[in-house]
Scaffold this active site. Structure first.
Site, PDB file in Angstrom:
ATOM      1  N   LYS A 149       0.856  -1.186   0.000  1.00  0.00           N
ATOM      2  CA  LYS A 149       0.000   0.000   0.000  1.00  0.00           C
ATOM      3  C   LYS A 149       0.890   1.234   0.000  1.00  0.00           C
ATOM      4  O   LYS A 149       1.644   1.483   0.936  1.00  0.00           O
ATOM      5  CB  LYS A 149      -0.925   0.017   1.216  1.00  0.00           C
ATOM      6  CG  LYS A 149      -1.855   1.232   1.198  1.00  0.00           C
ATOM      7  CD  LYS A 149      -2.571   1.402   2.516  1.00  0.00           C
ATOM      8  CE  LYS A 149      -3.285   2.760   2.488  1.00  0.00           C
ATOM      9  NZ  LYS A 149      -3.426   3.332   3.818  1.00  0.00           N
TER      10      LYS A 149
ATOM     11  N   ASN B  10      -8.753   2.252  10.253  1.00  0.00           N
ATOM     12  CA  ASN B  10      -7.973   1.936  11.439  1.00  0.00           C
ATOM     13  C   ASN B  10      -8.495   2.730  12.638  1.00  0.00           C
ATOM     14  O   ASN B  10      -9.021   2.178  13.600  1.00  0.00           O
ATOM     15  CB  ASN B  10      -6.504   2.210  11.193  1.00  0.00           C
ATOM     16  CG  ASN B  10      -5.595   1.780  12.337  1.00  0.00           C
ATOM     17  OD1 ASN B  10      -4.390   1.943  12.283  1.00  0.00           O
ATOM     18  ND2 ASN B  10      -6.128   1.201  13.398  1.00  0.00           N
TER      19      ASN B  10
END
EC number: 2.8.1.10
Length: 264
Positions: free
Chosen positions: A106, A215
């Site tokens: 990522k 997150n």
């Protein structure tokens, strides 16, 4: 895997996943909470900030891979904390070494510490280099439809536009841009950043996003494990609603009961 998920998989770089909720591993109070929240979320892909989380760089510190095994989860190393293309590329190379040749990564290259918006020039530069080095790049970017398409054309395997600034919890701020990105994409579009609660995740999925990554929305909740469970259900509900097709919005009422044969 439930029957619905098996019939509607998420495919990234040729790999099939039943879960459309990707989760981060930062900000939890300890590794045990990380494990419990990840399990509650049902995630198969977990992202790891190589510059902040130990996955073998330091043999004297707790290793995330001891609680989230690569045998069970797809570990997605990310370049969080990088502000130049060079730093991001270097971090990806380190991750590949630590993960025995792992190609999926990522990419995020930040523009400044206040907004954490992506530096799109540096992001494009890094993406081109990483694709040339045979990385499978999932890229964090702004919600600019032109840039998203350019990143796809470079060879990124997934494009990850923000819904709102990282950690802001503001939810989807620009539905029009996300819709433009989704409608023109030939790779998965994954909302990355800005989700605050379950309804935000559901909205992103209802718009047609292929998945959501989060997150802070989980780790920062009062009960992270319970929130992870809520997010799992929201993503599933949003996806089903997208596939089912919502009714059109109207200015006026439309009776749900038939008017023929009324008594009186």
């Amino acid at each position: 895997m439930n029957n619905f998920a098996s019939n509607d998989p998420l495919v990234i770089a040729g790999t099939v996943y039943s879960s459309r909720l990707l989760t981060g591993t930062g900000k939890f109070k300890d590794l045990d909470e990380t494990r419990l929240a990840t399990e509650a979320a049902g995630s198969q892909i977990v992202t790891v900030a190589i510059r902040r989380v130990n996955i073998g760089q330091d043999p004297h510190q707790p290793n995330l891979l001891n609680v989230l095994s690569p045998d069970r989860y797809a570990i997605l190393p990310n370049t969080a904390g990088c502000y130049t293309a060079e730093d991001a590329v270097r971090t990806c190379r380190l991750a590949r070494e630590l993960l025995d040749g792992h190609r999926l990564t990522k990419l995020e290259v930040l523009g400044d510490k206040k907004t954490l918006y992506p530096d799109v020039v540096q992001t494009l530069k890094a993406a081109e280099q990483l694709v040339a080095e045979d990385f499978q790049v999932m890229v964090y970017t702004s919600d600019d439809p032109i840039l998203a398409k350019r990143l796809e054309e470079i060879g990124c395997v997934a494009v990850m536009p923000l819904a709102a600034p990282i950690g802001s919890g503001l939810g989807v701020q620009n539905r029009y841009n996300l819709l433009e990105i989704i409608e023109n994409a030939q790779v998965p579009i994954i909302v990355d950043a800005g989700v605050g609660t379950a309804s935000d995740a559901a909205i992103a999925m209802e718009l047609g996003c292929d998945a959501v990554l989060m997150n802070t929305a989980i780790a920062g909740a009062r009960d992270p494990v319970l929130m992870a469970s809520a997010m799992r259900k929201a993503v599933e509900a949003g996806r089903e609603a997208f596939l089912a097709g919502r009714i059109p919005r109207k200015r006026y009422a439309a009776a749900s009961s038939p008017v023929e044969g009324l008594v009186g």
